[in-house]
Design a protein around this motif. Structure first.
Motif, PDB file in Angstrom:
ATOM      1  N   GLN A  98       0.886  -1.161   0.000  1.00 38.02           N
ATOM      2  CA  GLN A  98       0.000   0.000   0.000  1.00 38.02           C
ATOM      3  C   GLN A  98       0.922   1.208   0.000  1.00 38.02           C
ATOM      4  OE1 GLN A  98      -3.108   0.251  -0.406  1.00 38.02           O
ATOM      5  NE2 GLN A  98      -3.688   2.262   0.310  1.00 38.02           N
ATOM      6  N   THR A  99       1.357   1.629  -1.209  1.00 41.70           N
ATOM      7  CA  THR A  99       2.444   2.604  -1.320  1.00 41.70           C
ATOM      8  C   THR A  99       2.063   3.984  -0.776  1.00 41.70           C
ATOM      9  OG1 THR A  99       1.750   3.008  -3.607  1.00 41.70           O
ATOM     10  CG2 THR A  99       3.542   1.445  -3.252  1.00 41.70           C
ATOM     11  N   GLU A 100       0.766   4.275  -0.707  1.00 43.02           N
ATOM     12  CA  GLU A 100       0.372   5.558  -0.117  1.00 43.02           C
ATOM     13  C   GLU A 100       0.811   5.660   1.342  1.00 43.02           C
ATOM     14  OE1 GLU A 100      -3.687   7.144  -0.982  1.00 43.02           O
ATOM     15  OE2 GLU A 100      -3.929   5.194  -1.946  1.00 43.02           O
ATOM     16  N   GLY A 101       0.963   4.507   1.999  1.00 42.40           N
ATOM     17  CA  GLY A 101       1.360   4.501   3.404  1.00 42.40           C
ATOM     18  C   GLY A 101       2.849   4.310   3.617  1.00 42.40           C
ATOM     19  N   HIS A 102       3.626   4.565   2.566  1.00 37.24           N
ATOM     20  CA  HIS A 102       5.071   4.314   2.620  1.00 37.24           C
ATOM     21  C   HIS A 102       5.749   5.028   3.779  1.00 37.24           C
ATOM     22  CE1 HIS A 102       9.063   3.426   0.970  1.00 37.24           C
ATOM     23  NE2 HIS A 102       9.374   4.685   1.227  1.00 37.24           N
ATOM     24  N   GLU A 103       5.320   6.242   4.080  1.00 37.14           N
ATOM     25  CA  GLU A 103       5.978   7.055   5.115  1.00 37.14           C
ATOM     26  C   GLU A 103       5.372   6.862   6.503  1.00 37.14           C
ATOM     27  OE1 GLU A 103       8.711   8.781   4.560  1.00 37.14           O
ATOM     28  OE2 GLU A 103       8.660   8.179   2.454  1.00 37.14           O
ATOM     29  N   GLU A 104       4.337   6.036   6.608  1.00 38.80           N
ATOM     30  CA  GLU A 104       3.617   5.949   7.877  1.00 38.80           C
ATOM     31  C   GLU A 104       4.225   4.944   8.857  1.00 38.80           C
ATOM     32  OE1 GLU A 104       1.355   8.257   8.350  1.00 38.80           O
ATOM     33  OE2 GLU A 104       1.820   8.872   6.290  1.00 38.80           O
ATOM     34  N   ALA A 129      -0.152   7.229  13.604  1.00 39.15           N
ATOM     35  CA  ALA A 129      -1.515   6.891  14.023  1.00 39.15           C
ATOM     36  C   ALA A 129      -2.433   6.701  12.823  1.00 39.15           C
ATOM     37  CB  ALA A 129      -2.065   7.992  14.925  1.00 39.15           C
ATOM     38  N   TYR A 130      -1.954   7.040  11.618  1.00 44.15           N
ATOM     39  CA  TYR A 130      -2.767   6.899  10.413  1.00 44.15           C
ATOM     40  C   TYR A 130      -2.637   5.523   9.761  1.00 44.15           C
ATOM     41  CZ  TYR A 130      -3.274  11.966  10.728  1.00 44.15           C
ATOM     42  OH  TYR A 130      -3.561  13.232  11.167  1.00 44.15           O
ATOM     43  N   VAL A 131      -1.775   4.655  10.294  1.00 43.12           N
ATOM     44  CA  VAL A 131      -1.598   3.325   9.709  1.00 43.12           C
ATOM     45  C   VAL A 131      -2.924   2.585   9.558  1.00 43.12           C
ATOM     46  CG1 VAL A 131      -0.622   1.022  10.125  1.00 43.12           C
ATOM     47  CG2 VAL A 131       0.825   3.049  10.333  1.00 43.12           C
ATOM     48  N   PRO A 132      -3.811   2.559  10.571  1.00 42.52           N
ATOM     49  CA  PRO A 132      -5.082   1.857  10.391  1.00 42.52           C
ATOM     50  C   PRO A 132      -5.897   2.382   9.214  1.00 42.52           C
ATOM     51  CG  PRO A 132      -4.717   2.316  12.707  1.00 42.52           C
ATOM     52  CD  PRO A 132      -3.661   3.062  11.957  1.00 42.52           C
ATOM     53  N   ASP A 133      -5.825   3.686   8.942  1.00 44.88           N
ATOM     54  CA  ASP A 133      -6.574   4.251   7.811  1.00 44.88           C
ATOM     55  C   ASP A 133      -6.044   3.738   6.484  1.00 44.88           C
ATOM     56  OD1 ASP A 133      -8.154   5.772   9.548  1.00 44.88           O
ATOM     57  OD2 ASP A 133      -6.696   7.401   9.579  1.00 44.88           O
ATOM     58  N   PHE A 134      -4.724   3.601   6.362  1.00 48.06           N
ATOM     59  CA  PHE A 134      -4.154   3.074   5.125  1.00 48.06           C
ATOM     60  C   PHE A 134      -4.442   1.579   4.976  1.00 48.06           C
ATOM     61  CE2 PHE A 134      -1.706   6.996   5.479  1.00 48.06           C
ATOM     62  CZ  PHE A 134      -1.762   7.447   4.165  1.00 48.06           C
ATOM     63  N   LEU A 135      -4.464   0.864   6.087  1.00 47.45           N
ATOM     64  CA  LEU A 135      -4.837  -0.545   6.026  1.00 47.45           C
ATOM     65  C   LEU A 135      -6.279  -0.695   5.554  1.00 47.45           C
ATOM     66  CD1 LEU A 135      -3.272  -2.099   9.252  1.00 47.45           C
ATOM     67  CD2 LEU A 135      -2.458  -2.272   6.896  1.00 47.45           C
ATOM     68  N   LEU A 164      -3.004 -12.603   8.725  1.00 48.72           N
ATOM     69  CA  LEU A 164      -2.678 -11.297   8.148  1.00 48.72           C
ATOM     70  C   LEU A 164      -1.631 -10.602   9.007  1.00 48.72           C
ATOM     71  CD1 LEU A 164      -6.285  -9.919   7.397  1.00 48.72           C
ATOM     72  CD2 LEU A 164      -4.776 -11.110   5.812  1.00 48.72           C
ATOM     73  N   ALA A 165      -0.700  -9.924   8.351  1.00 48.95           N
ATOM     74  CA  ALA A 165       0.305  -9.134   9.072  1.00 48.95           C
ATOM     75  C   ALA A 165       0.722  -7.956   8.211  1.00 48.95           C
ATOM     76  CB  ALA A 165       1.516  -9.990   9.438  1.00 48.95           C
ATOM     77  N   PHE A 166       1.288  -6.939   8.865  1.00 49.18           N
ATOM     78  CA  PHE A 166       1.589  -5.685   8.184  1.00 49.18           C
ATOM     79  C   PHE A 166       2.899  -5.110   8.702  1.00 49.18           C
ATOM     80  CE2 PHE A 166      -2.807  -6.432   9.186  1.00 49.18           C
ATOM     81  CZ  PHE A 166      -3.350  -6.580   7.910  1.00 49.18           C
ATOM     82  N   GLY A 167       3.532  -4.258   7.875  1.00 52.68           N
ATOM     83  CA  GLY A 167       4.787  -3.664   8.302  1.00 52.68           C
ATOM     84  C   GLY A 167       5.225  -2.562   7.363  1.00 52.68           C
ATOM     85  N   PRO A 168       6.486  -2.121   7.507  1.00 52.53           N
ATOM     86  CA  PRO A 168       6.979  -1.008   6.705  1.00 52.53           C
ATOM     87  C   PRO A 168       6.770  -1.241   5.216  1.00 52.53           C
ATOM     88  CG  PRO A 168       8.524  -1.535   8.450  1.00 52.53           C
ATOM     89  CD  PRO A 168       7.476  -2.606   8.467  1.00 52.53           C
ATOM     90  N   GLY A 169       6.406  -0.147   4.534  1.00 50.22           N
ATOM     91  CA  GLY A 169       6.280  -0.298   3.089  1.00 50.22           C
ATOM     92  C   GLY A 169       5.169   0.489   2.416  1.00 50.22           C
ATOM     93  N   LEU A 229       1.514  -5.468   3.153  1.00 47.71           N
ATOM     94  CA  LEU A 229       0.361  -6.242   3.594  1.00 47.71           C
ATOM     95  C   LEU A 229       0.603  -7.696   3.216  1.00 47.71           C
ATOM     96  CD1 LEU A 229      -0.677  -3.261   2.614  1.00 47.71           C
ATOM     97  CD2 LEU A 229      -2.932  -4.224   2.991  1.00 47.71           C
ATOM     98  N   GLU A 230       0.612  -8.576   4.203  1.00 49.82           N
ATOM     99  CA  GLU A 230       0.877 -10.001   3.985  1.00 49.82           C
ATOM    100  C   GLU A 230      -0.344 -10.829   4.394  1.00 49.82           C
ATOM    101  OE1 GLU A 230       3.418 -11.756   2.811  1.00 49.82           O
ATOM    102  OE2 GLU A 230       5.055 -10.286   2.689  1.00 49.82           O
ATOM    103  N   SER A 231      -0.617 -11.869   3.611  1.00 48.95           N
ATOM    104  CA  SER A 231      -1.722 -12.769   3.948  1.00 48.95           C
ATOM    105  C   SER A 231      -1.285 -14.213   3.713  1.00 48.95           C
ATOM    106  CB  SER A 231      -2.957 -12.453   3.112  1.00 48.95           C
ATOM    107  OG  SER A 231      -2.692 -12.595   1.720  1.00 48.95           O
TER     108      SER A 231
END
Length: 364
Positions: A229-235, A251-257, A345-350, A353-355
């Motif tokens: 989710q490249t829009e969240g690259h800096e989050e 704190a905006y990570v959940p919104d990008f997810l 499901l898991a998430f991290g820098p970038g 999004l992993e499933s």
């Protein structure tokens, strides 16, 4: 050849710290007063975390510090060299405890591959070689180190093990994820530091994967899908600074997810032809993240209780966390349900999004 998870092991350090004890320590470190102090107290209460574990005793004993300075301002905070030395001193013992739980089911000499995962410490010769020597693995074991990927890295380790398992030869792969996040708590008064200090804890988790179907209950690795989710690259980011590793966690990570989860799941469902799941293992990156995932998956908190239980008891332990969630499922009685499906499901820098889909084989 198929890949099966045959055993799971987890371990935490000896120091269990209440969320309030961490709060009191960080209030002192940040030197907050008035409204700022109240805001931090609200943040800690809102995390959904009750306890965390740490290799550092200082959080439990104010004014008797062994790692941090013994002064009112806690200055200067330990530098990166000091933190990395503490990682080297502590990571092996914790990793061995988790790994040995997996090796109860197999002769260590039969381990063909070792995959180590960490984003909170590095040295060479590294944790992988230390594990080979202390576990008495073959010196010919094939070693892979996955570093600095963050919270989703366990999924990459499972994918690497799965690739090894697609071999005509017997494969027994040991995955060890060890994270000492509390070494890297930061003093500077920024929103990123406030949030990271409120969420992260220490822990180690291990998996034994094989391409030979076990005679005991196991989880078959079925499908993966990963995207950015490249829009969240800096989050969400993780940098090496002069006083340890510096986490940027917006704190905006959940919104990008929320934006990225539907396309990822649709693609996973298309490739796997699987839309119904019996169990969920969701990386508990934070309470708000779990709420967003539950909303998107159309499930309630009760259906996601494994993740919520781990967040409450351990906090976020980066890559090690998702395997704690998987262990909670494993020990719950779920492994009696043959052919039930599990969505991970898991998430991290970038923002990555992993499933993953797993299938239970009960052998009953």
């Amino acid at each position: 050849m198929s890949t099966f998870i045959q055993a799971i092991g987890t371990a935490v350090p000896q120091y269990v710290i209440s969320q309030n004890e961490v709060l009191q320590f960080m209030l002192k470190a940040h030197q907050l007063k008035g409204e700022d102090r109240k805001n931090l107290e609200v943040l800690y209460r809102a995390t959904g975390i009750q306890t965390r574990y740490s290799v550092i005793k200082d959080y439990l004993q104010p004014d008797q510090n062994e790692f941090f300075p013994n002064n009112e301002e806690l200055t200067p905070f330990p530098d990166t060299r000091q933190r990395q030395q503490k990682y080297r001193d502590e990571a092996l013992e914790l990793s061995l405890t988790a790994a040995k739980k997996c090796l109860e089911t197999i002769d260590p000499s039969k381990i063909t591959h070792l995959i180590t995962v960490s984003c909170t410490g590095m040295y060479a010769p590294g944790l992988d070689i230390d594990l080979v020597n202390h576990l008495r693995l073959s010196p010919e074991v094939k070693r892979t180190a996955i570093n600095f990927m963050g919270c989703y890295a366990a999924f990459n380790a499972i994918k690497v093990a799965d690739a090894f398992c697609h071999s005509d030869k017997p494969v027994n792969a040991l995955v060890v994820c060890t994270e000492l996040c509390t070494l890297h708590f930061q003093k500077d008064n920024t929103e990123n530091n406030f949030l990271a200090n409120a969420l992260f804890g220490d822990g180690s988790s291990a998996l034994l994967l094989t391409n030979q179907k076990p005679a005991t209950p196991s989880l078959e690795v079925s499908h993966f899908y990963s995207t950015l989710q490249t829009e969240g690259h800096e989050e969400m980011a993780w940098d090496i600074g002069n006083t340890g590793f510096e986490m940027k966690l917006s704190a905006y990570v959940p919104d990008f997810l929320k934006k990225g989860i539907d396309p990822m799941l649709n693609r996973l469902w298309e490739e796997s032809n699987q839309r119904e799941f019996d169990y969920y293992i969701l990386h508990p990156g934070g309470k708000r993240i779990l709420q967003v995932l539950e909303e998107k998956l159309g499930i309630g908190a009760s259906e996601n209780h494994f993740s919520r239980q781990v967040l409450k008891k351990f906090g976020n332990m980066s890559s090690a966390t998702i395997l704690f969630v998987l262990e909670a499922l494993w020990n719950s009685g779920a492994m009696k349900n043959d052919q039930y499906n599990v969505l991970g499901l898991a998430f991290g820098p970038g923002l990555t999004l992993e499933s993953m889909i797993l299938t239970i084989h009960s052998h009953e």
